[in-house]
Structures are given as C-alpha cells and as structure tokens.
Design a protein around this motif. Sequence first.
Motif, PDB file in Angstrom:
ATOM      1  N   UNK A  15      95.436  44.341  41.740  1.00 24.83           N
ATOM      2  CA  UNK A  15      94.429  43.272  41.290  1.00 24.83           C
ATOM      3  C   UNK A  15      94.247  41.854  42.233  1.00 24.83           C
ATOM      4  N   UNK A  16      95.355  41.547  42.582  1.00 30.05           N
ATOM      5  CA  UNK A  16      95.196  40.379  43.706  1.00 30.05           C
ATOM      6  C   UNK A  16      94.559  40.530  45.006  1.00 30.05           C
ATOM      7  N   UNK A  17      94.608  42.079  45.227  1.00 29.11           N
ATOM      8  CA  UNK A  17      93.662  42.298  46.386  1.00 29.11           C
ATOM      9  C   UNK A  17      92.444  42.792  46.286  1.00 29.11           C
ATOM     10  N   UNK A  18      91.840  42.505  45.000  1.00 30.38           N
ATOM     11  CA  UNK A  18      90.578  42.833  44.810  1.00 30.38           C
ATOM     12  C   UNK A  18      89.513  41.951  45.827  1.00 30.38           C
ATOM     13  N   UNK A  19      90.130  40.682  46.146  1.00 28.25           N
ATOM     14  CA  UNK A  19      89.431  39.823  46.970  1.00 28.25           C
ATOM     15  C   UNK A  19      89.434  40.295  48.122  1.00 28.25           C
ATOM     16  N   UNK A  22     102.192  39.278  30.817  1.00 32.71           N
ATOM     17  CA  UNK A  22     101.582  39.280  32.188  1.00 32.71           C
ATOM     18  C   UNK A  22     100.742  40.521  32.338  1.00 32.71           C
ATOM     19  N   UNK A  23     101.125  41.740  31.623  1.00 34.19           N
ATOM     20  CA  UNK A  23     100.370  42.718  31.549  1.00 34.19           C
ATOM     21  C   UNK A  23      99.007  42.669  30.971  1.00 34.19           C
ATOM     22  N   UNK A  24      98.987  42.029  29.831  1.00 38.53           N
ATOM     23  CA  UNK A  24      98.056  41.654  29.079  1.00 38.53           C
ATOM     24  C   UNK A  24      96.898  40.722  29.855  1.00 38.53           C
ATOM     25  N   UNK A  25      97.741  39.956  30.509  1.00 41.98           N
ATOM     26  CA  UNK A  25      96.882  38.961  31.366  1.00 41.98           C
ATOM     27  C   UNK A  25      96.030  39.592  32.565  1.00 41.98           C
ATOM     28  N   UNK A  26      96.692  40.796  33.297  1.00 40.89           N
ATOM     29  CA  UNK A  26      96.101  41.263  33.945  1.00 40.89           C
ATOM     30  C   UNK A  26      94.948  42.033  33.672  1.00 40.89           C
ATOM     31  N   UNK A  27      95.315  42.871  32.426  1.00 38.33           N
ATOM     32  CA  UNK A  27      94.182  43.436  31.803  1.00 38.33           C
ATOM     33  C   UNK A  27      92.748  42.856  31.430  1.00 38.33           C
ATOM     34  N   UNK A  28      93.211  41.433  31.072  1.00 35.02           N
ATOM     35  CA  UNK A  28      91.899  40.633  30.535  1.00 35.02           C
ATOM     36  C   UNK A  28      91.280  40.127  31.909  1.00 35.02           C
ATOM     37  N   UNK A  29      91.947  40.110  32.847  1.00 34.55           N
ATOM     38  CA  UNK A  29      91.275  39.509  34.102  1.00 34.55           C
ATOM     39  C   UNK A  29      90.610  40.508  34.902  1.00 34.55           C
ATOM     40  N   UNK A  30      91.111  41.714  34.915  1.00 35.17           N
ATOM     41  CA  UNK A  30      90.671  42.858  35.610  1.00 35.17           C
ATOM     42  C   UNK A  30      90.198  44.230  34.825  1.00 35.17           C
ATOM     43  N   UNK A  31      89.004  44.710  35.039  1.00 30.52           N
ATOM     44  CA  UNK A  31      88.277  45.785  34.148  1.00 30.52           C
ATOM     45  C   UNK A  31      88.652  46.900  34.682  1.00 30.52           C
ATOM     46  N   UNK A  32      89.500  46.973  35.996  1.00 31.96           N
ATOM     47  CA  UNK A  32      89.839  48.403  36.413  1.00 31.96           C
ATOM     48  C   UNK A  32      91.440  48.396  36.130  1.00 31.96           C
TER      49      UNK A  32
END
Length: 290
Positions: A176-180, A204-214
């Motif tokens: 997720x961090x590497x999307x940029x 933390x997992x839920x936060x990743x899911x909220x931030x990233x559609x993939x």
Amino acid sequence: MSLLNSTSTWELGLSISILLLCAAITVLFSILKAKTPKPVLRPDSFLELSLSHKTQLSPNTALYRFDLPQPTDVLGIPIGQHVSVAAPIGSPPKDILRSYTPVSDDTSPGHVDLIIKSYPSGNVSKYVGQLAVGQTIKFRGPKGAFRYTPNMVREISMIAGGTGITPMYQIARSIVRGRANGDKTKVSLIYANVGPEDILLQDELNDLARKDGNFSVYYVLNKPPPGWAGGVGFVNQDMVKQNLATPADDVKLLICGPPPMVSAMKKIAESLGFASPRPVSKLEDQVFCF
C-alpha cells in the motif's frame, strides 16, 4: 612590488576559499552520514537490544518495542523476512531460538516492533513475556526464503491465523505504501481467530482497507459474538473461493498460522487448483507457507 603583493593576496584568498569549501564539504558529509540510516542486523552475530515499551494487545499477546543502538539506525530487514530471537533457557542457560516477523520496518528508524503471543509451554515466548522494560534480548538475521519486491505478481492472496498475521501485515503495508511508486499489486486477506479479542492489528488492517481499494480483509471467528458479520467457524473452501484470487500464473498465495491450520489450507489451495505446496517453501512457489 605592488603587482607581487597583489598576486600574493590573490593566492592567499584562493587558499582560504579552498580551505573553507573543504571544511563546508566535510561538515555537510558528516551531517548526511549522521542522518543516513544504518542497518544493524547481522546474520552471523547477535545484536543485544533493550525493551523500551510493552503494549498488551490481548490477555496473552503483546507488542514489544526494542530500541536500536542509535535513533537513526534501522534493523535492515527485507519485506517478508524475519528475525531470530535468542532467549537463555535452562540451567545452565542455553540460547533457544525462535523466529518472529517484525510489524515495523526500515521506514521507522530507531526501533523494532514484535507481536508475540506467550504460550505456557513456549520457552522463548514466555521468556519475552516476562521481560521488564530496560532488559535485553538478542536478535540475529534477517532470515527467510520470502522477499517481497514490488509488482512481483498481479495479486497476492493471504490466509493468516492468530499471530500469523505479522508477515501478512508487513507485506500488505509495504504494498500500500508503494502505490506512490507504482506498486499495483492487489492484496486480499482472510484472517482467522478464535474470538474478537484475538484479532491483532484490526485497526491497522481496517485502516489499510479504507485507504486502499486494492486491499481487502475478511475476518473469520470460531466463536463469534452476536451479530457478527464476518465468517464463522474454520476457514473453508467456499471462504477461500469467495474472498481470494482464482489460481493463475500471476497470483501467489501466502499462508501463515498454527501448523494444523497451515496443513488444512494447503489442502484447500491444492483442491482449488493452486500448485501443490512443497514441504519447505521457496520464493518462486505459487503457494508460500511461512
């Protein structure tokens, strides 16, 4: 005579300018060197680190933060790999080693975070659980056959149980961090536990899911509370089919959890068309078990 004096003055000024420039370069180099993270982990020698914080996550599981020698130091561990922790057990004491995947990485210098579940019969986990702030324990590594690189496959599916979430979280967060920087890998996770109190890193997992559609996570509980909307019981074939990727050459399945669960997931993966897992996983395997 005035021409000679003028030349001498010019040469003196040039010499001073060169000396000042050299001094400035030396200072700049020292500053940059001081700010450059230094990897401190070694595969052939132990590093003794001090416990600075302990955060209880559940009745028998905690997050342990160990300080690195300097605030700018990093552990130096590739994404997907783990460390060996040595605890002196017995009389006379003998180092017993266990492997743990940090939930921190080299983007956070100065410390390393481990999530460890203490078992009554677990020598090392029980020893770590009894550590007081300020006490030390030894680290060595990195180790492990898995090493994540961006876009290594189109999609990574994950099945985790209990503390087996640690390598999955480390890898997913890195993706997720590497999307940029162009990492397009899709990640889908099934995370199984006994009860809701056992779910680690849920925020933390839920936060990743909220931030990233993939990135998606599907929780499974053996003993769910009333009104539970996730999976119930043990992870089964239907759950895997509905929530993870269909087997393909550009899909990788990662599994980490208690041995009985890993064994059951291997069978399910094979029945769905994934390549038969090897007893000891290699990086190139379609199904990789930590």
